[in-house]
Design a protein around this motif. Structure first.
Motif, PDB file in Angstrom:
ATOM      1  N   ARG A  95     -13.480  -1.762   7.508  1.00 25.69           N
ATOM      2  CA  ARG A  95     -14.006  -1.280   6.232  1.00 25.69           C
ATOM      3  C   ARG A  95     -13.302   0.017   5.836  1.00 25.69           C
ATOM      4  O   ARG A  95     -13.099   0.918   6.676  1.00 25.69           O
ATOM      5  CB  ARG A  95     -15.515  -1.028   6.323  1.00 25.69           C
ATOM      6  N   PRO A  96     -12.951   0.178   4.562  1.00 28.78           N
ATOM      7  CA  PRO A  96     -12.271   1.402   4.109  1.00 28.78           C
ATOM      8  C   PRO A  96     -13.121   2.646   4.344  1.00 28.78           C
ATOM      9  O   PRO A  96     -14.354   2.596   4.247  1.00 28.78           O
ATOM     10  CB  PRO A  96     -12.064   1.157   2.610  1.00 28.78           C
ATOM     11  N   ASP A  97     -12.448   3.744   4.654  1.00 28.18           N
ATOM     12  CA  ASP A  97     -13.159   5.006   4.900  1.00 28.18           C
ATOM     13  C   ASP A  97     -14.024   5.406   3.711  1.00 28.18           C
ATOM     14  O   ASP A  97     -15.132   5.926   3.881  1.00 28.18           O
ATOM     15  CB  ASP A  97     -12.157   6.122   5.212  1.00 28.18           C
ATOM     16  N   GLU A  98     -13.518   5.156   2.492  1.00 26.79           N
ATOM     17  CA  GLU A  98     -14.285   5.564   1.314  1.00 26.79           C
ATOM     18  C   GLU A  98     -15.580   4.764   1.180  1.00 26.79           C
ATOM     19  O   GLU A  98     -16.598   5.286   0.710  1.00 26.79           O
ATOM     20  CB  GLU A  98     -13.450   5.431   0.034  1.00 26.79           C
ATOM     21  N   ASP A  99     -15.567   3.497   1.620  1.00 27.43           N
ATOM     22  CA  ASP A  99     -16.793   2.702   1.591  1.00 27.43           C
ATOM     23  C   ASP A  99     -17.803   3.226   2.603  1.00 27.43           C
ATOM     24  O   ASP A  99     -19.012   3.297   2.323  1.00 27.43           O
ATOM     25  CB  ASP A  99     -16.484   1.234   1.902  1.00 27.43           C
ATOM     26  N   LEU A 100     -17.302   3.594   3.769  1.00 28.88           N
ATOM     27  CA  LEU A 100     -18.185   4.154   4.796  1.00 28.88           C
ATOM     28  C   LEU A 100     -18.786   5.473   4.325  1.00 28.88           C
ATOM     29  O   LEU A 100     -19.985   5.724   4.497  1.00 28.88           O
ATOM     30  CB  LEU A 100     -17.417   4.367   6.098  1.00 28.88           C
ATOM     31  N   ALA A 101     -17.964   6.310   3.715  1.00 30.58           N
ATOM     32  CA  ALA A 101     -18.447   7.599   3.230  1.00 30.58           C
ATOM     33  C   ALA A 101     -19.527   7.418   2.167  1.00 30.58           C
ATOM     34  O   ALA A 101     -20.557   8.107   2.180  1.00 30.58           O
ATOM     35  CB  ALA A 101     -17.286   8.423   2.663  1.00 30.58           C
ATOM     36  N   ALA A 102     -19.315   6.474   1.274  1.00 27.96           N
ATOM     37  CA  ALA A 102     -20.291   6.225   0.213  1.00 27.96           C
ATOM     38  C   ALA A 102     -21.609   5.728   0.793  1.00 27.96           C
ATOM     39  O   ALA A 102     -22.695   6.142   0.342  1.00 27.96           O
ATOM     40  CB  ALA A 102     -19.727   5.208  -0.780  1.00 27.96           C
ATOM     41  N   GLU A 103     -21.533   4.856   1.794  1.00 26.34           N
ATOM     42  CA  GLU A 103     -22.757   4.327   2.385  1.00 26.34           C
ATOM     43  C   GLU A 103     -23.506   5.392   3.170  1.00 26.34           C
ATOM     44  O   GLU A 103     -24.736   5.494   3.080  1.00 26.34           O
ATOM     45  CB  GLU A 103     -22.436   3.136   3.292  1.00 26.34           C
ATOM     46  N   VAL A 104     -22.782   6.206   3.932  1.00 29.57           N
ATOM     47  CA  VAL A 104     -23.435   7.277   4.689  1.00 29.57           C
ATOM     48  C   VAL A 104     -24.092   8.269   3.737  1.00 29.57           C
ATOM     49  O   VAL A 104     -25.225   8.707   3.953  1.00 29.57           O
ATOM     50  CB  VAL A 104     -22.420   7.989   5.609  1.00 29.57           C
ATOM     51  N   ARG A 105     -23.394   8.611   2.656  1.00 31.44           N
ATOM     52  CA  ARG A 105     -23.967   9.569   1.706  1.00 31.44           C
ATOM     53  C   ARG A 105     -25.212   9.010   1.038  1.00 31.44           C
ATOM     54  O   ARG A 105     -26.239   9.684   0.960  1.00 31.44           O
ATOM     55  CB  ARG A 105     -22.930   9.951   0.636  1.00 31.44           C
ATOM     56  N   HIS A 106     -25.128   7.765   0.580  1.00 31.94           N
ATOM     57  CA  HIS A 106     -26.237   7.178  -0.158  1.00 31.94           C
ATOM     58  C   HIS A 106     -27.421   6.801   0.735  1.00 31.94           C
ATOM     59  O   HIS A 106     -28.581   7.096   0.417  1.00 31.94           O
ATOM     60  CB  HIS A 106     -25.752   5.937  -0.913  1.00 31.94           C
ATOM     61  N   ASP A 107     -27.135   6.144   1.859  1.00 35.77           N
ATOM     62  CA  ASP A 107     -28.201   5.601   2.691  1.00 35.77           C
ATOM     63  C   ASP A 107     -28.706   6.548   3.772  1.00 35.77           C
ATOM     64  O   ASP A 107     -29.795   6.329   4.313  1.00 35.77           O
ATOM     65  CB  ASP A 107     -27.733   4.303   3.356  1.00 35.77           C
ATOM     66  N   VAL A 108     -27.928   7.569   4.094  1.00 25.97           N
ATOM     67  CA  VAL A 108     -28.352   8.501   5.136  1.00 25.97           C
ATOM     68  C   VAL A 108     -28.646   9.881   4.559  1.00 25.97           C
ATOM     69  O   VAL A 108     -29.778  10.364   4.608  1.00 25.97           O
ATOM     70  CB  VAL A 108     -27.292   8.605   6.260  1.00 25.97           C
ATOM     71  N   VAL A 109     -27.631  10.500   4.001  1.00 23.46           N
ATOM     72  CA  VAL A 109     -27.786  11.888   3.545  1.00 23.46           C
ATOM     73  C   VAL A 109     -28.799  12.008   2.404  1.00 23.46           C
ATOM     74  O   VAL A 109     -29.737  12.822   2.474  1.00 23.46           O
ATOM     75  CB  VAL A 109     -26.419  12.463   3.108  1.00 23.46           C
ATOM     76  N   GLU A 110     -28.643  11.225   1.361  1.00 28.08           N
ATOM     77  CA  GLU A 110     -29.565  11.331   0.223  1.00 28.08           C
ATOM     78  C   GLU A 110     -30.967  10.871   0.589  1.00 28.08           C
ATOM     79  O   GLU A 110     -31.949  11.360   0.029  1.00 28.08           O
ATOM     80  CB  GLU A 110     -29.026  10.519  -0.960  1.00 28.08           C
ATOM     81  N   HIS A 111     -31.056   9.954   1.519  1.00 22.62           N
ATOM     82  CA  HIS A 111     -32.365   9.456   1.956  1.00 22.62           C
ATOM     83  C   HIS A 111     -33.104  10.499   2.794  1.00 22.62           C
ATOM     84  O   HIS A 111     -34.307  10.719   2.598  1.00 22.62           O
ATOM     85  CB  HIS A 111     -32.166   8.180   2.782  1.00 22.62           C
ATOM     86  N   LEU A 112     -32.405  11.140   3.724  1.00 26.03           N
ATOM     87  CA  LEU A 112     -33.051  12.101   4.615  1.00 26.03           C
ATOM     88  C   LEU A 112     -33.225  13.483   3.993  1.00 26.03           C
ATOM     89  O   LEU A 112     -34.195  14.192   4.283  1.00 26.03           O
ATOM     90  CB  LEU A 112     -32.246  12.242   5.916  1.00 26.03           C
TER      91      LEU A 112
END
Length: 217
Positions: free
Chosen positions: A145-162
């Motif tokens: 998976r592209p790094d940018e996709d991973l970054a977007a998912e971590v930001r949206h599903d982890v950082v913004e959630h927590l």
């Protein structure tokens, strides 16, 4: 969390090379060689999986060729001796085959492979009809998976959630699948949770957590 975990159906190979129970030994070998696979499902009826033939099953014929076993060894290696003397898929195959459902998670498939010491699993629906095949290499596809996709998912599903109030103070960088979290958040207790959830994102290789807690965050 909004992102759905990857399933076997997401990574499996849908084009499956299979043989019928009556397939002859040389036909099976030729099929494996042509398609560059080390095992083939055996199907009957409307593509229902009844077993699987691997290189390990076939190599027994070569291993025991011109080798006369004693009675004790014949008893001890009964199944291997029978396969060595067989020439049709229905006699050579391992049955029942270890299979996996399309909706199974990638860790579930990996555990099945490890538990049964196999490199690939036929993917079947509720009726046992083959839908695809999943191999060890397929399970590794998520790491492409592209790094940018991973970054977007971590930001949206982890950082913004927590950290709904301080997420703008958190930086998410991903390089070669390695996630780095840095910045300041309000709740120190959530920092290890963020690292654990980021590591659980499929395709993430590792996580470097440099988050700190600050009253002004």
């Amino acid at each position: 969390m909004t992102t759905q975990p990857f399933t076997v159906a997401d990574v499996m190979t849908k084009k499956v090379v299979a043989v019928l129970p009556g397939a002859e030994f040389k036909e099976i070998v030729a099929t494996m060689e042509r398609w560059k696979v080390s095992a083939v499902p055996v199907v009957e009826g409307e593509s229902r999986v009844v077993g699987i033939v691997s290189e390990g099953d076939l190599i027994l014929k070569e291993e025991l060729h011109d080798h006369r076993l004693g009675l004790i060894e014949q008893l001890r290696r009964g199944d291997a001796t029978a396969k060595a003397g067989s020439r049709r898929a229905e006699d050579l195959m391992t049955s029942p085959a270890v299979t996996v459902a399309p909706e199974s998670s990638l860790p579930q498939a990996a555990r099945l492979m490890a538990a049964h010491h196999v490199k690939r699993l036929p993917v079947v629906d509720e009726s046992g009809t083959i839908q695809g095949i999943v191999s060890r290499s397929d399970l590794l596809k998520v790491f492409l998976r592209p790094d940018e996709d991973l970054a977007a998912e971590v930001r949206h599903d982890v950082v913004e959630h927590l950290f709904p109030l301080s997420h703008h103070l958190v930086e998410v960088l991903v390089e070669a699948g390695v996630v780095t979290l840095s910045g300041t958040v309000r709740d120190a207790a959530l920092i290890p949770v963020a690292a654990r959830l980021a590591r659980a994102v499929e395709g993430v290789v590792d996580v470097r957590c440099e988050l700190t807690a600050g009253a002004g965050a």
